[in-house]
Scaffold this active site. Structure first.
Site, PDB file in Angstrom:
ATOM      1  N   ASP A   8       4.414 -14.432  12.547  1.00  0.00           N
ATOM      2  CA  ASP A   8       2.776 -14.926  11.987  1.00  0.00           C
ATOM      3  C   ASP A   8       2.095 -13.736  12.289  1.00  0.00           C
ATOM      4  O   ASP A   8       1.585 -13.619  13.367  1.00  0.00           O
ATOM      5  CB  ASP A   8       2.605 -16.272  13.003  1.00  0.00           C
ATOM      6  N   LYS A  52      -7.161  -0.585  11.716  1.00  0.00           N
ATOM      7  CA  LYS A  52      -6.719  -1.060  10.553  1.00  0.00           C
ATOM      8  C   LYS A  52      -5.129  -0.226  10.184  1.00  0.00           C
ATOM      9  O   LYS A  52      -4.441  -0.610   9.675  1.00  0.00           O
ATOM     10  CB  LYS A  52      -7.520  -0.830   9.392  1.00  0.00           C
ATOM     11  N   GLU A  76       0.825  -1.341  -0.035  1.00  0.00           N
ATOM     12  CA  GLU A  76      -0.205   0.087   0.020  1.00  0.00           C
ATOM     13  C   GLU A  76       0.830   1.102  -0.072  1.00  0.00           C
ATOM     14  O   GLU A  76       1.587   1.326   1.027  1.00  0.00           O
ATOM     15  CB  GLU A  76      -0.904   0.028   1.257  1.00  0.00           C
TER      16      GLU A  76
END
Ligand code: MEV
Length: 399
Positions: A256, A240, A75
């Site tokens: 992870d 987010k 992004e």
């Protein structure tokens, strides 16, 4: 890393090589070399390698220590926004971090096992000793299983095995321990169900706090953060923005990120209503931002040990221990969140985002390398005139 973002690609690589003291081989690892040898063995049915850009966010001074942050992300504007906000925070304030707790959790389900709670609790010390005997790996690295607890869940019960996995994320280790303990518990005549790590790492909390000298415009940031406290639609987007900082660093270091995401969202909802993971206040001319998240990361084992670029990413960061990495992650999450809130409460997100996104639009419109500069300039012009930019506009300009 002065003016790093203004340098051409090759010069930027040279500056990084010198600053992080990377060998030629390590520089090649950052180009993706070497991964093709291990990729076919990592998962089944491998047919290729999917690449993403690896960038360095600069200007981050966390707990008084300067860090170059490796980020793997597609992004546009994330890396630029983080670097710019880190520079601003360093100029007008500080960012500090801390870790609280060091244990990971494994679970052994006992279907209809509520009646076995007492007997298992009386064997807790013996089960802890047995776990460390059959799985000595954590204990060898100054960790180990430290507690065995039983929780009743209606007619069911669940055993919680708490362990310090030192610098390993420890998911596979604790799951193996749970499986071995489950066999032991079954041998006591108790019916056992599933055995698996819990990704809800609430026994390992990391906090980041920033204090930045700011004028009254800080209130708009506080209002935006309050909005997130009152509305789940906004809280999800707010969080987010935090993940925008954390996930790219987790990917770059071979951690992870799905596990971290699952834990963060559960933590955000721990009060029963989904909340923003960061809060802001204004005191004596300073904007105070605080982020608190559960995070269990690794700097040894797993992908961190296997992926050639992940190893180099850890070297660039200069971290030795997993707790150090967690603290940097929390700081980066808070800085990224603050970057988004600053943009949203001033020029709006589109200005900075779309300026960089213009390059992506030009590529999507099919511009050839020699046409890029012209087309991106034209798209920037359009933005300056407050016109929306899109692939179809880029194609028209190209024609
Ligand atoms: C975009 O990737 C992230 C933001 O939407 C975060 C936010 O709104 O706080 C800008």
């Amino acid at each position: 890393m002065h003016n790093f973002h203004k340098l051409p690609f090759r010069d930027r690589q040279a500056m990084l090589k010198q600053s992080a003291q990377l060998s030629d081989e390590e520089m090649q690892a950052l180009q993706g070399e070497g991964f093709d040898k291990i990729a076919p063995f990592l998962i089944e049915n491998t047919v290729g390698i999917f690449s993403l850009p690896l960038a360095i966010a600069t200007n981050c001074v966390i707990d008084g220590c300067s860090r170059n942050i490796p980020m793997v992300v597609e992004e546009s504007s994330i890396v630029a926004a983080l670097s710019a906000t880190a520079k601003w925070v360093h100029r007008f304030g500080t960012i500090t971090t801390s870790v609280h707790g060091e244990l990971i959790v494994g679970q052994i389900h006992l279907p209809n096992g509520a009646g076995s709670k007492g007997v298992l609790e009386s064997h807790a010390d013996a089960l802890v000793a047995y776990a460390n005997e059959v799985y000595p790996s954590f204990a060898r690295h100054n960790g180990g299983v430290v507690a065995f607890q039983v929780r009743q869940l209606g007619v069911h019960a669940v055993c919680h095995v708490l362990a310090n996995s030192a610098d390993a994320m420890g998911a596979n280790g604790i799951t193996q321990i749970c499986e071995l303990l489950a066999a032991r518990i079954a041998s006591m005549g108790i019916h056992t169900g599933i055995s698996i790590v819990s990704n809800y790492t609430d026994q390992k909390i990391v906090r980041a706090t920033c204090q930045v000298q700011m004028d009254d415009s800080a209130h708009a940031i506080i209002e935006a953060a309050e909005f997130a406290q009152m509305d789940v639609y906004r809280a999800v987007t707010h969080n987010k923005g935090i993940s925008n900082g954390i996930d790219p660093l987790l990917i770059a270091t071979g951690n992870d990120w799905r596990a971290a995401e699952a834990a963060m969202h559960a933590y955000a909802a721990r009060s029963g209503s989904y909340q923003p993971l960061s809060q802001y206040s204004y005191q004596d001319g300073y904007l105070i931002g605080a982020l608190e998240i559960p995070l269990s990361l690794g700097t040894v084992g797993g992908m961190t040990a296997l992926h050639p670029a992940a190893k180099v990413a850890l070297k660039i960061l200069g971290v030795q221990h997993a707790s150090e990495l967690s603290r940097i992650c929390a700081a980066v999450g808070l800085l990224q969140n603050l970057a988004a809130l600053r943009a949203l409460t001033s020029t709006g997100i589109i200005k900075g985002h779309m300026k960089l996104h213009a390059t992506n639009i030009a590529l999507a419109a099919g511009a050839l390398p020699h046409q890029m500069e012209f087309l991106v300039t034209q798209l920037h012009e359009a933005l300056l005139q407050k016109k929306p930019i899109s692939v179809s506009l880029a194609q028209r300009l190209l024609r």
